[in-house]
Design an enzyme around this catalytic site. Structure first.
Site, short mmCIF file in Angstrom:
data_model
loop_
_atom_site.label_atom_id
_atom_site.label_comp_id
_atom_site.label_asym_id
_atom_site.label_seq_id
_atom_site.Cartn_x
_atom_site.Cartn_y
_atom_site.Cartn_z
N THR A 108 48.32 68.68 9.38
CA THR A 108 49.69 68.77 9.88
C THR A 108 49.94 70.06 10.64
O THR A 108 50.36 70.05 11.81
CB THR A 108 50.69 68.66 8.72
OG1 THR A 108 50.28 67.64 7.81
CG2 THR A 108 52.08 68.36 9.23
N THR A 109 49.70 71.20 9.99
CA THR A 109 49.96 72.50 10.62
C THR A 109 49.09 72.68 11.86
O THR A 109 49.54 73.22 12.88
CB THR A 109 49.69 73.63 9.62
OG1 THR A 109 50.47 73.42 8.44
CG2 THR A 109 50.03 74.99 10.20
N CYS A 123 46.54 66.74 5.87
CA CYS A 123 45.71 65.96 6.80
C CYS A 123 45.78 66.55 8.21
O CYS A 123 45.74 65.81 9.20
CB CYS A 123 46.14 64.50 6.80
SG CYS A 123 45.76 63.60 5.28
N HIS A 161 56.37 64.04 6.72
CA HIS A 161 55.43 63.35 5.83
C HIS A 161 55.91 61.93 5.51
O HIS A 161 55.39 61.29 4.60
CB HIS A 161 55.25 64.14 4.52
CG HIS A 161 54.52 65.43 4.69
ND1 HIS A 161 53.41 65.56 5.49
CD2 HIS A 161 54.73 66.66 4.14
CE1 HIS A 161 52.97 66.81 5.44
NE2 HIS A 161 53.76 67.49 4.64
#
Length: 305
Positions: free
Chosen positions: A55-56, A53, A107
């Site tokens: 994140t990176t 979603c 997460h």
């Protein structure tokens, strides 16, 4: 499917070749949790998302803002570490980082995340999340295309106990959307106006913003830039550690910067779309009164305005 999708998907006889074999992997059997002892500083930034979603992407924005665009890192997880990761060489979760504020990826949803810091949660359309999640593990956690996206949906995505279900994450973070220490963003809004997202994240972090910094971080957070520097965002330190932990072939790698598109779920069958819609009704509309992801995204915008 992009060239980077297929580059790491060389078959290995030691990878699972069916859904039951995949479900038997330790990676799916055991719930994840944060470190047993972790002192949270009030300025700590947690990029707290469900997998795939953004994140990176958000890690890169956060790190760019706190360092004025420094790219002198081997891989983003070594400077913005994953809270639940297996131990990585040179990474001390409790220690200082290359810049302040400290920043972490997690997460964990709200009820399980360590409290006392500041939390950026990025939500994403469930169909796109499923599609991206499937392509991320296809060829890493199982033989290329040996598990279909439909099998992955019904067998893993709808009942994933390791990260907590997507719907559980969404409800948990939505419940704290108005807290001063939580910034709730939509992946799709970030795609539409990346500069505004950079400014929102910078202000939330307490970073003094100027036009030069915003322009630099916005440029370095585009899909084109991150794709051109893919080895710095492919999570190879964590992938290698996970491979050792659950006895996957060490040479098998994955990729994080895949496509980043909105509406990237055309490959999903009607039955998958139907079950996603039914699950939304049961797990989001009934308890929260929000009939669709589009409505949720619209309501999230009003919180930030």
């Amino acid at each position: 499917m992009t060239a980077s999708d297929t580059a790491h998907r060389q078959p290995s006889s030691r990878l699972p070749k069916s859904l039951p074999e995949l479900q038997a992997l330790r990676a799916w059997r055991e719930p994840i949790s944060g470190p047993a002892r972790f002192h949270v500083e009030p300025t700590d930034i947690f990029v707290a998302t469900y997998p795939k979603c953004g994140t990176t992407w958000t890690q890169q924005i956060v790190h760019g803002l706190r360092t004025r665009g420094d790219m002198g890192f081997e891989e983003i997880s070594l400077v913005v570490p994953w809270l639940e990761s297996p131990p990585l060489p040179g990474v001390d979760l409790a220690g200082p980082q290359v810049a302040r504020p400290r920043a972490f990826k997690t997460h964990l949803h709200w009820e399980r995340v360590p409290k006392g810091g500041r939390y950026i949660h990025v939500m994403r359309d469930p169909a796109d999340t499923l599609t991206s999640f499937y392509h991320y593990v296809n060829g890493w956690m199982f033989e290329p295309d040996s598990v279909s996206v439909e099998e992955f949906c019904f067998g893993i995505f709808l009942k994933d106990a390791r990260f907590g279900c997507y719907w559980e994450h969404l409800r948990a973070w939505w419940s704290v959307r108005e807290r001063d220490d939580v910034l709730l963003l939509a992946y799709e809004d970030m795609k539409e106006d990346l500069e505004s997202a950079v400014r929102s994240i910078g202000a939330f972090m307490g970073i003094p913003l100027d036009d030069e910094l915003v322009a630099l971080v916005t440029k370095q957070s585009t899909f084109e830039f991150m794709h051109a520097h893919e080895s710095q965002f492919d999570d190879h330190p964590t992938t290698e550690a996970v491979n050792r932990l659950i006895a996957l072939p060490p040479e098998v790698q994955t990729t994080k910067v895949r496509a980043g598109r909105v509406g990237d779920s055309s490959e999903l069958s009607a039955s998958v779309h139907d079950v996603l819609a039914a699950t939304w009704r049961a797990d989001i509309e009934v308890p929260l009164g929000i009939p669709s992801y589009a409505h949720l995204r619209s309501q999230a915008r009003t919180i930030r305005s």
